[in-house]
Design an enzyme around this catalytic site. Structure first.
Site, PDB file in Angstrom:
ATOM      1  N   ALA A 149      33.448  41.638  65.571  1.00  0.00           N
ATOM      2  CA  ALA A 149      33.719  42.064  64.195  1.00  0.00           C
ATOM      3  C   ALA A 149      34.384  40.947  63.388  1.00  0.00           C
ATOM      4  O   ALA A 149      34.120  39.759  63.604  1.00  0.00           O
ATOM      5  CB  ALA A 149      34.543  43.350  64.209  1.00  0.00           C
ATOM      6  N   SER A 150      35.276  41.315  62.510  1.00  0.00           N
ATOM      7  CA  SER A 150      35.824  40.338  61.559  1.00  0.00           C
ATOM      8  C   SER A 150      36.785  39.337  62.172  1.00  0.00           C
ATOM      9  O   SER A 150      37.241  38.420  61.486  1.00  0.00           O
ATOM     10  CB  SER A 150      36.527  41.079  60.412  1.00  0.00           C
ATOM     11  OG  SER A 150      35.591  41.812  59.648  1.00  0.00           O
ATOM     12  N   THR A 151      37.101  39.485  63.455  1.00  0.00           N
ATOM     13  CA  THR A 151      37.958  38.482  64.101  1.00  0.00           C
ATOM     14  C   THR A 151      37.266  37.114  64.127  1.00  0.00           C
ATOM     15  O   THR A 151      37.928  36.094  64.352  1.00  0.00           O
ATOM     16  CB  THR A 151      38.309  38.891  65.539  1.00  0.00           C
ATOM     17  OG1 THR A 151      37.130  38.952  66.340  1.00  0.00           O
ATOM     18  CG2 THR A 151      39.012  40.237  65.557  1.00  0.00           C
ATOM     19  N   VAL A 152      35.942  37.066  63.910  1.00  0.00           N
ATOM     20  CA  VAL A 152      35.216  35.789  63.978  1.00  0.00           C
ATOM     21  C   VAL A 152      35.211  35.054  62.639  1.00  0.00           C
ATOM     22  O   VAL A 152      34.731  33.916  62.565  1.00  0.00           O
ATOM     23  CB  VAL A 152      33.761  36.005  64.435  1.00  0.00           C
ATOM     24  CG1 VAL A 152      33.724  36.762  65.755  1.00  0.00           C
ATOM     25  CG2 VAL A 152      32.926  36.724  63.387  1.00  0.00           C
TER      26      VAL A 152
END
Length: 630
Positions: A327-330
């Site tokens: 998800a948005s951790t990347v």
């Protein structure tokens, strides 16, 4: 009147007959005596060594001496895998006249129920090396030992042996990290060294116990003993002592591991904490756990069935095998990929109306904030986790450059040094889809990958590793579990080459992650309130299923296991990173509200100067007994 006989006695003939018979009898005696003497000479002279050896073997027996298994400690010297004395019941089938009758007698003496008796017999008939004892039972109690002692004369080939048995003081919290030992099965027996594992009944099955089996096991010894006709030992004639296995000191901090497990509070998920400068894995908790002591002597059918059929999969190590969309951790890595490939600059802005459309396509790819964030640059896009910005960036990068760059952070690979069973996750590419699915890659799939969704899958260990590399400004350290083996320090080589980027780019991304925690618009600003140090973080909320184009996600209308996964990655302090953390909680919802508080508690506990802080934090969590909240 009777007629007289007309034949008279012939004394000479009778004497001759007697003499012939006597000579024949004497000759027969001489021949038989000669044969006996010849046989005696043959056995005593020509076969002397053969029968002397056989006689000696009946009197003298060589027995294996299993080594003592090495102990396992945490980084602070706390014992997390030890050996405890116990009594085992063994049998040597070759020394038993009637195996079935002996087993029936043992079952009767020990008063075993039918189910245990069946397992008992299976173990007796399991294929063993000749004259090697088969382990029938472990952890005999005093009553059982006394009954066996009274009936010992009836049980040739059966022995009660005193041995050390593996024991795990903290089985739930350490079960997935350390793993467990178990009985050697037939397949393992065929592959093991016959000499080294003589007399050994247990072998590492999972985790550290499996990874470092050759180190922990040690080397077997032997002893020569004199026995009586029934095979009982009379005295010891000689001995070669076994070499004990080496002790292992782990990088794991047992207190931090306890805290991480308690913070998960029996929810499905995982927490991994790494020391960025060294690659030491400080904590690697997977929830729910299981009692690893159940497997040591052989888990019962009912206990195993309960673990196997549990919908929460307690045997599944989510920290290293759980594969989740990151998800948005990347998004921080996506920003660096755009800078590295010169498709964007830090100052470039885009306008976000709440969605993104591919050129010449009508489908809208929505931002998580439906009305959009307006004008955003790279720093603000990371701080507010703007999807539209990264849809745009992913399209300009393309899947080829995106996939290649993410491999440099370890996505799609197992970059750990000694983590047994770690999954490589999945970093999709055009070639991967063609080979695995026989399909071409579509531009819309690149957009999903650009926000850590779609085919992209990563483990919590991979997420923690990647954020460690980011904390190190691209310097690679290999995550590992063993700190010392015996007296030797473990220093694994770098798993990959350092990522050389402009230092200003690292600073920009790290500062943007800092504002995620402390900025006015940061998605985790509530969690970051009151921090005594500067912490960099990035939240993520991973979809479990795909929504239609204009469909809205409503958790209240879905069953719990269809809710989004909550993710958060972080490191702290920003200027001198001492810890990097990845948190994944299945079906918990938003990453900022559910996963970020756990990451903060882990970093708080690690960075507090008080040596008792971790113990106090763990005690507080246990007492609270509820989910952590912002």
């Amino acid at each position: 009147m009777r007629k007289p006989r007309d034949t008279l006695k012939n004394p000479e003939q009778e004497v001759r007959l007697f003499r012939n018979r006597s000579l024949l009898a004497a000759l027969l005696v001489i021949l038989m005596s000669g044969a006996l003497v010849a046989r005696l000479v043959y056995l005593q002279v020509f076969q002397h060594e053969v029968y002397t050896t056989r006689s000696e073997n009946n009197r003298v027996r060589v027995e294996p001496l299993p080594p003592t298994r090495g102990l396992i400690y945490d980084r602070n010297g706390r014992l997390v895998a030890e050996n405890r004395p116990t009594y085992n019941l063994t049998i040597v089938p070759e020394r038993v006249d009637d195996l079935d009758a002996t087993l029936d007698l043992l079952v009767d003496i020990l008063d075993l129920p039918a189910k245990e008796a069946s397992v008992f017999r299976e173990r007796a008939y399991q294929r063993q090396r000749p004259y090697q004892p088969a382990l029938l039972m472990s952890e005999l109690n005093e009553k059982q030992i006394a009954r066996l002692a009274v009936n010992r004369y009836r049980l040739p080939g059966v022995e009660v042996e005193a041995q050390l048995l593996r024991y795990y003081p903290d089985p739930l919290i350490m079960s997935h990290v350390i793993g467990y030992v178990g009985r050697i099965n037939a397949e393992e027996l065929a592959d093991l060294d016959r000499g080294e594992y003589s007399g050994t009944h247990f072998i590492g099955k999972t985790g550290v116990e499996k990874q470092y089996e050759s180190v922990l096991h040690g080397k077997a010894g032997l002893r020569q003993v004199e026995t009586n006709a029934r095979g009982r030992v009379l005295k010891e004639l000689g001995r070669t002592d076994p070499a004990p296995g080496k002790d292992i000191t782990l990088t794991i901090d047992e207190r931090l591991q306890q805290l991480a497990y308690d913070l998960l509070d029996d929810r499905r998920g995982a927490i991994v904490a790494i020391q960025p400068k060294t690659g030491d894995i400080l904590a690697m908790a997977s929830s729910p756990g299981f009692d690893s002591n159940l497997f040591v002597t052989g888990i019962s059918y009912d206990d195993y069935k309960g673990l196997r059929d549990d919908h929460d999969l307690p045997l599944y190590n989510r920290a290293i095998r759980g594969q989740y969309p990151p998800a948005s951790t990347v998004k921080p890595y996506m920003a660096l990929a755009g800078l590295y490939n010169h498709v964007i600059t830090p100052e470039k802005t885009i306008y976000d109306p709440g969605y993104y459309k591919l050129p010449d396509h009508d489908r809208r790819y929505h931002n998580w904030l439906r009305w959009g964030h307006g004008r955003v640059d790279m720093h603000r896009a990371i701080e507010v986790s703007n999807d539209t910005y990264f849809f745009t960036l992913a399209h300009e990068l393309g899947i080829d450059r995106l996939s290649d760059f993410m491999h440099r952070f370890g996505f799609g690979e197992d970059t750990s040094y000694d983590v047994y069973g770690a999954s490589s996750g999945l970093m999709p590419s055009r070639e991967w889809k063609r080979e695995r699915r026989g399909q071409v890659w579509f531009p819309g799939e690149t957009l999903s990958v650009g926000i850590g969704q779609g085919y992209w899958l990563a483990t919590p260990l991979q997420m923690a590793t990647a954020v460690s590399v980011l904390a190190n400004r691209g310097h690679w350290v290999t995550p590992h579990l063993a700190k010392r083996i015996g007296d030797e320090t473990v220093d694994p080589p770098p798993a990959k080459e350092d990522i050389e980027l402009d230092d200003g780019w690292w600073t920009l991304v790290r500062n943007a992650m800092g504002d995620v925690m402390s900025g006015s618009e940061g998605t985790a600003r509530r969690v970051g309130a009151g921090l005594e140090y500067r912490m960099a973080g990035k939240s993520g909320t991973a979809q479990v299923f795909t929504l239609d184009n204009d469909e809205r996600y409503n958790a209240d209308e879905l069953e719990e296991r269809l809710h989004d996964h909550a993710l958060f990655t972080a490191f702290a302090p920003i200027d001198d990173p001492q810890i990097a953390v990845a948190v994944v909680i299945e079906n918990a919802g938003g990453g900022s509200s559910h996963a970020a508080p756990l990451a903060r508690e882990i970093t708080d506990a690690w960075l507090l100067p008080d040596d008792d802080a971790l113990d106090e934090a763990a005690a507080e969590i246990r007492q609270r007994g509820s989910h952590a909240t912002p």
